[in-house]
Design an enzyme around this catalytic site. Structure first.
Site, PDB file in Angstrom:
ATOM      1  N   ASP A   1       0.855  -1.192   0.000  1.00  0.00           N
ATOM      2  CA  ASP A   1       0.000   0.000   0.000  1.00  0.00           C
ATOM      3  C   ASP A   1       0.888   1.238   0.000  1.00  0.00           C
ATOM      4  OD1 ASP A   1      -2.549   1.390   0.172  1.00  0.00           O
ATOM      5  OD2 ASP A   1      -1.889   1.991   2.160  1.00  0.00           O
TER       6      ASP A   1
ATOM      7  N   CYS B   1      -3.721  -0.935  -2.340  1.00  0.00           N
ATOM      8  CA  CYS B   1      -3.956   0.469  -2.690  1.00  0.00           C
ATOM      9  C   CYS B   1      -4.757   0.554  -3.999  1.00  0.00           C
ATOM     10  CB  CYS B   1      -2.604   1.155  -2.867  1.00  0.00           C
ATOM     11  SG  CYS B   1      -2.722   2.888  -3.284  1.00  0.00           S
TER      12      CYS B   1
ATOM     13  N   CYS C   1     -11.063   3.071  -1.980  1.00  0.00           N
ATOM     14  CA  CYS C   1      -9.860   3.630  -1.353  1.00  0.00           C
ATOM     15  C   CYS C   1      -9.676   2.903  -0.026  1.00  0.00           C
ATOM     16  CB  CYS C   1     -10.049   5.131  -1.107  1.00  0.00           C
ATOM     17  SG  CYS C   1      -8.708   5.862  -0.155  1.00  0.00           S
TER      18      CYS C   1
HETATM   19  N1  DGL Z   1      -4.051   3.864  -0.476  1.00  0.00           N
HETATM   20  C1  DGL Z   1      -4.647   4.896  -1.295  1.00  0.00           C
HETATM   21  C2  DGL Z   1      -5.774   4.294  -2.135  1.00  0.00           C
HETATM   22  O1  DGL Z   1      -6.388   3.291  -1.794  1.00  0.00           O
HETATM   23  C3  DGL Z   1      -5.136   6.062  -0.441  1.00  0.00           C
HETATM   24  C4  DGL Z   1      -4.031   6.899   0.144  1.00  0.00           C
HETATM   25  C5  DGL Z   1      -3.171   7.555  -0.901  1.00  0.00           C
HETATM   26  O2  DGL Z   1      -3.648   8.504  -1.574  1.00  0.00           O
HETATM   27  O3  DGL Z   1      -2.036   7.121  -1.062  1.00  0.00           O
HETATM   28  O4  DGL Z   1      -6.053   4.818  -3.186  1.00  0.00           O
END
Ligand code: DGL
Length: 247
Positions: free
Chosen positions: A7, A70, A180
């Protein structure tokens, strides 16, 4: 089975939580790129570059599979990660699309996709859902939810004002994709805003559904060992893990 979970920072712990709940893996190597988070406001080429570095990171650990927790990375860099990896790489976007298709019979259902700017701009969910013949898809970049969750604001007036800011002109969805890593932590507030009866698609649960469908798991692991790594301040990551996962 030993799995790598990648992530941009701490948010992927919500996916780890689902993996632990379903007792799928003997060992999890978690890598959060905390020094360079957030990815959700970065452009595609930067996200790809960072994602390939993550594949390199996992090469020291002899893992069987990489799970990209992520959404921003899953939306932009999965092909490139696969090119650089000797083990399979799976991402939450593909899993979320399948979970949505499994949850909804009606192709005219209103689907609301939430995510970072990077995820929404990629149109990855929209393209995948359109390929599955869904007709009513609305996408909304809701990046402010990320710092709110990192501030541990899961309810209250600041969150309520932010929900209103983003959602006031949207029609009531039948399903909401929490596209997200951070959004499951405010899922209650999101659901409440729309009167509570929308189906929520959670990346962690979606990836478990996807894994159980694609791979054979012959054993359950009650005591999964989780090793935490990050590009900055691993102690802070471990502290959040203690709170979110009791680990
Ligand atoms: N982990 C990111 C996502 O799921 C959220 C945090 C970020 O912007 O890095 O898109």
């Amino acid at each position: 089975m030993k799995v790598g979970v990648f992530d941009s920072g701490i948010g992927g712990l919500t996916v780890v939580k689902s993996l632990l709940k379903h007792e799928l893996f003997e060992e999890i190597i978690y890598f959060g790129d905390t020094a360079r988070v957030p990815y959700g406001i970065k452009d595609k080429s930067t996200i790809i570059r960072y994602a390939i570095e993550a594949v390199e990171f996992f090469k020291d650990f002899e893992i069987d599979l990489i799970i990209v927790a992520c959404n921003s990375v899953s939306a932009h860099a999965l092909d490139e990660m696969r090119e650089h990896s000797s083990c399979p790489v799976i991402g939450v976007v593909e899993a979320g699309i399948l979970a949505t298709a499994n949850a909804l019979d009606d192709k005219n259902a209103n689907i609301l996709v939430l995510g970072t700017n990077a995820t929404i701009n990629s149109k990855a969910y929209e393209i995948g859902l359109t390929n599955k013949e869904f007709k009513n898809i609305e996408s909304k970049a809701t990046g402010l939810f990320v710092p709110l969750v990192e501030e541990e604001i899961y309810e209250g007036e600041v969150l309520d004002a932010t929900l209103k800011h983003y959602f006031k002109n949207l029609k009531k969805p039948d399903a909401i994709i929490l596209g997200c890593t951070h959004f499951p932590l405010i899922s209650k507030a999101i659901k409440n805003y729309f009167d509570d009866d929308s189906i929520l698609i959670h990346s962690g649960d979606a990836i478990v559904e996807y894994l159980e469908d694609k791979f054979e798991f012959s054993k359950k692991y009650k005591k999964t060992k989780v090793n935490f790594f990050s590009s900055e301040n691993t102690d802070a990551l471990k502290n959040i893990a203690k709170k979110w996962l009791n680990k």
